[in-house]
Scaffold this active site. Structure first.
Site, PDB file in Angstrom:
ATOM      1  N   ASN A   7       3.970  14.787  21.258  1.00 54.20           N
ATOM      2  CA  ASN A   7       3.612  13.381  21.084  1.00 54.20           C
ATOM      3  C   ASN A   7       4.792  12.572  21.603  1.00 54.20           C
ATOM      4  O   ASN A   7       5.814  12.440  20.930  1.00 54.20           O
ATOM      5  CB  ASN A   7       3.356  13.108  19.590  1.00 54.20           C
ATOM      6  N   ARG A  88      -0.737  14.353  22.957  1.00 52.23           N
ATOM      7  CA  ARG A  88      -1.432  13.185  22.416  1.00 52.23           C
ATOM      8  C   ARG A  88      -1.379  12.078  23.463  1.00 52.23           C
ATOM      9  O   ARG A  88      -0.305  11.727  23.957  1.00 52.23           O
ATOM     10  CB  ARG A  88      -0.737  12.719  21.140  1.00 52.23           C
ATOM     11  N   HIS A 177      -6.599   6.335  16.498  1.00 52.85           N
ATOM     12  CA  HIS A 177      -6.503   7.323  15.402  1.00 52.85           C
ATOM     13  C   HIS A 177      -7.718   8.241  15.391  1.00 52.85           C
ATOM     14  O   HIS A 177      -8.045   8.843  14.369  1.00 52.85           O
ATOM     15  CB  HIS A 177      -6.444   6.671  14.000  1.00 52.85           C
ATOM     16  N   HIS A 205      -7.759   5.832   7.033  1.00 51.07           N
ATOM     17  CA  HIS A 205      -6.488   6.430   7.486  1.00 51.07           C
ATOM     18  C   HIS A 205      -5.413   5.379   7.226  1.00 51.07           C
ATOM     19  O   HIS A 205      -5.280   4.408   7.973  1.00 51.07           O
ATOM     20  CB  HIS A 205      -6.593   6.776   8.982  1.00 51.07           C
ATOM     21  N   GLY A 207      -1.675   4.960   7.062  1.00 50.15           N
ATOM     22  CA  GLY A 207      -0.312   5.419   7.302  1.00 50.15           C
ATOM     23  C   GLY A 207       0.518   4.201   7.634  1.00 50.15           C
ATOM     24  O   GLY A 207       0.220   3.094   7.163  1.00 50.15           O
ATOM     25  N   ASN A 208       1.525   4.371   8.476  1.00 48.98           N
ATOM     26  CA  ASN A 208       2.260   3.197   8.923  1.00 48.98           C
ATOM     27  C   ASN A 208       1.324   2.327   9.773  1.00 48.98           C
ATOM     28  O   ASN A 208       1.232   1.125   9.601  1.00 48.98           O
ATOM     29  CB  ASN A 208       3.488   3.659   9.705  1.00 48.98           C
ATOM     30  N   ARG A 238       2.137  -4.319  11.690  1.00 52.47           N
ATOM     31  CA  ARG A 238       1.097  -5.002  12.488  1.00 52.47           C
ATOM     32  C   ARG A 238       0.192  -5.829  11.591  1.00 52.47           C
ATOM     33  O   ARG A 238      -0.113  -5.429  10.460  1.00 52.47           O
ATOM     34  CB  ARG A 238       0.256  -3.977  13.241  1.00 52.47           C
ATOM     35  N   ARG A 281       6.594   2.850   0.234  1.00 54.98           N
ATOM     36  CA  ARG A 281       7.373   3.179  -0.972  1.00 54.98           C
ATOM     37  C   ARG A 281       8.334   2.041  -1.307  1.00 54.98           C
ATOM     38  O   ARG A 281       8.488   1.670  -2.476  1.00 54.98           O
ATOM     39  CB  ARG A 281       8.149   4.486  -0.776  1.00 54.98           C
ATOM     40  N   VAL A 328       0.028   6.786   3.109  1.00 60.28           N
ATOM     41  CA  VAL A 328      -0.315   5.954   1.951  1.00 60.28           C
ATOM     42  C   VAL A 328      -1.592   6.482   1.284  1.00 60.28           C
ATOM     43  O   VAL A 328      -1.645   6.645   0.057  1.00 60.28           O
ATOM     44  CB  VAL A 328      -0.504   4.480   2.384  1.00 60.28           C
ATOM     45  N   GLY A 329      -2.583   6.789   2.086  1.00 55.80           N
ATOM     46  CA  GLY A 329      -3.869   7.248   1.542  1.00 55.80           C
ATOM     47  C   GLY A 329      -3.725   8.529   0.728  1.00 55.80           C
ATOM     48  O   GLY A 329      -4.386   8.709  -0.298  1.00 55.80           O
ATOM     49  N   GLU A 381      -3.041  15.746  12.622  1.00 55.22           N
ATOM     50  CA  GLU A 381      -3.365  15.480  14.024  1.00 55.22           C
ATOM     51  C   GLU A 381      -2.837  16.572  14.941  1.00 55.22           C
ATOM     52  O   GLU A 381      -3.465  16.916  15.932  1.00 55.22           O
ATOM     53  CB  GLU A 381      -2.810  14.111  14.435  1.00 55.22           C
TER      54      GLU A 381
HETATM   55  P1  AMP Z   1       2.211   8.065   8.055  1.00 60.47           P
HETATM   56  O1  AMP Z   1       2.202   7.047   9.154  1.00 60.47           O
HETATM   57  O2  AMP Z   1       0.891   8.724   7.824  1.00 60.47           O
HETATM   58  O3  AMP Z   1       3.353   9.033   8.134  1.00 60.47           O
HETATM   59  O4  AMP Z   1       2.475   7.238   6.691  1.00 60.47           O
HETATM   60  C1  AMP Z   1       3.662   6.532   6.481  1.00 60.47           C
HETATM   61  C2  AMP Z   1       3.490   5.617   5.267  1.00 60.47           C
HETATM   62  O5  AMP Z   1       3.145   6.412   4.122  1.00 60.47           O
HETATM   63  C3  AMP Z   1       4.760   4.861   4.908  1.00 60.47           C
HETATM   64  O6  AMP Z   1       4.440   3.500   4.615  1.00 60.47           O
HETATM   65  C4  AMP Z   1       5.227   5.559   3.662  1.00 60.47           C
HETATM   66  O7  AMP Z   1       5.940   4.704   2.799  1.00 60.47           O
HETATM   67  C5  AMP Z   1       3.921   5.968   3.024  1.00 60.47           C
HETATM   68  N1  AMP Z   1       4.141   7.020   2.038  1.00 60.47           N
HETATM   69  C6  AMP Z   1       4.597   8.279   2.256  1.00 60.47           C
HETATM   70  N2  AMP Z   1       4.761   8.922   1.082  1.00 60.47           N
HETATM   71  C7  AMP Z   1       4.416   8.054   0.112  1.00 60.47           C
HETATM   72  C8  AMP Z   1       4.374   8.100  -1.320  1.00 60.47           C
HETATM   73  N3  AMP Z   1       4.728   9.199  -1.975  1.00 60.47           N
HETATM   74  N4  AMP Z   1       3.949   7.000  -1.972  1.00 60.47           N
HETATM   75  C9  AMP Z   1       3.594   5.876  -1.314  1.00 60.47           C
HETATM   76  N5  AMP Z   1       3.616   5.778   0.026  1.00 60.47           N
HETATM   77  C10 AMP Z   1       4.020   6.834   0.721  1.00 60.47           C
END
Ligand code: AMP
Length: 394
Positions: A7, A88, A177, A205, A207-208, A238, A281, A328-329, A381
């Site tokens: 990636n 990717r 995604h 989904h 995440g960030n 975003r 977090r 986050v999910g 992924e």
């Molecule tokens: P990703 O892009 O899927 O890696 O997700 C990143 C996001 O997930 C970031 O905002 C992290 O703060 C959040 N995240 C990861 N672990 C946790 C957790 N234990 N509790 C809350 N948010 C989390």
């Protein structure tokens, strides 16, 4: 048999060596700060983890250094039985509807699509070109973030702007995604022991970057990201949906340039714009400390999420399952609880204890009386890309 998954971003390259059958990770790593005075490489394999810093002038040097890391553990890359490389690629436009073996013609096509994804496709291509030169004897496969959403019906993929102008410039909703949404939707079906063709699903989904999708019988019918990954849910940095008039207003009243607006929407908006932090977090800590802006950011985030859940519930007509995935999910029970609070009338009831329980694999968090199953399913992924590459190279 192992597949190398790459990636390649603008200043970083993530890689993973995966056994596609069982998903075992043989090695993984991250090369970052490419082009900056001091680059960084982090690499883990069965021999352990290493971290080094040194100047990494470009992507070629970055990938070469990463490949050299394998030899340190005593198992050079050539000895690991790599059967394919999966890449990717963010934007496949209307051209690429499925994973595709890379040829010179494919590279030229992906290059043309750079106009639609100027931040993503050029570094993706760099990764492909460098990896092809370093590993010329195995097939390279491009896996597109947009491909799963090629099935969006015109009513969902069309923007209501001048039709000719839109056609000329490729302005339509593509969605992103897709690799994650497709993988998770398939995991859901196998976890529930039901054919995907029978299930109506909403996938969140978070995440960030964050996106929602509506999937009917295994086929994507709507998704929250559009021409670019800016549309839809509130994300780390975003904005997600905004009134397009805001851009005109800021252009005229704040004298902002196109680049200023790009930076605003991509890097200084979302949770970060509202609260100062993009990491969920960190946001949760601020909320717990009663920071008002953080509380507002959280409320805007959840409100937007609920709007999309409502919209997709109606779009699907009948809903069997809602699934949360990504950072986050998978890890923030409060978001899941708040996103689905007070929906018993619609047949959606989250079980508080099941929702709070921490676990690694796919799990049910809905109450027994919930007509709609609510799941948490980890996304992967890299594994999805590895499997697609293995399939095409077999
Ligand atoms: P990703 O892009 O899927 O890696 O997700 C990143 C996001 O997930 C970031 O905002 C992290 O703060 C959040 N995240 C990861 N672990 C946790 C957790 N234990 N509790 C809350 N948010 C989390």
């Amino acid at each position: 048999m192992a597949v190398l998954v790459i990636n390649s971003g603008s200043s970083s390259i993530k890689y993973q060596l995966v056994e596609p059958d069982d998903g075992a990770i043989v090695a993984s790593g991250l090369v970052e700060r490419i082009g900056e005075p001091e680059g960084r490489i982090e690499h883990s394999d069965r021999a352990g983890s290493t971290e080094t810093t040194e100047p990494i002038p470009d992507h070629r040097a970055g990938l070469q250094l990463a490949f050299a890391m394998f030899a340190r553990g005593g198992a050079p890359l050539e000895s690991l039985g790599i059967t394919a490389v999966g890449h990717r690629v963010v934007h496949g436009g209307k051209v690429f509807t499925e994973p595709t073996v890379v040829t010179d013609a494919v590279i030229a096509e992906v290059d043309k699509l750079s106009a639609l994804a100027p931040l993503h496709n050029p570094p993706n291509l760099l990764g492909i070109e460098v990896a092809r030169a370093l590993l010329p004897d195995v097939p390279h496969v491009a896996v597109f973030d947009t491909a799963f959403f090629q099935t969006l019906p015109p009513a969902a993929s069309t923007y209501a702007i001048d039709a000719e102008l839109a056609k000329k410039h490729g302005v339509q909703r593509y969605g992103f995604h897709g690799t994650s949404h497709q993988y998770v939707s398939q995991q859901v079906a196998s976890f529930l022991g039901r054919p995907g063709s029978e299930l109506n699903q909403i996938i969140l989904h978070l995440g960030n970057g964050a996106s929602a999708s509506a999937v009917r019988g295994g086929v994507a019918v709507d998704t929250s990201m559009g021409l670019t990954p800016l549309e839809g849910l509130v994300m780390g940095t975003r904005s997600g949906d905004i009134d397009p008039g805001i851009l005109l207003h800021l252009r005229r009243s704040a004298d902002m340039t196109v680049d200023d607006l790009d930076a605003l929407l991509n890097r200084h908006s979302g949770l970060k714009g509202l609260s100062g932090v993009n990491d969920f977090r960190a946001l949760s800590e601020l909320v717990a400390a009663e920071d008002k802006q953080a509380a507002l950011a959280y409320d805007v985030y959840v409100h937007r999420l609920r709007k999309y859940i409502g919209a997709y519930l109606v779009a699907l007509g009948r809903l069997d399952v809602i699934t949360f995935t990504a950072g986050v999910g998978e890890n923030a029970p409060q978001v899941r609880a708040d996103a689905l609070a007070n929906l018993a009338e619609l047949g959606i009831v989250v079980d508080a204890a099941a929702n709070e329980r921490r676990a690694k694999g796919p799990r049910v968090i809905s109450a027994p009386e919930s007509k709609v199953a609510v799941l948490v399913v980890p996304t992967n992924e890299e594994l999805a890309i590895a499997r697609a590459a293995a399939e095409l190279s077999g």
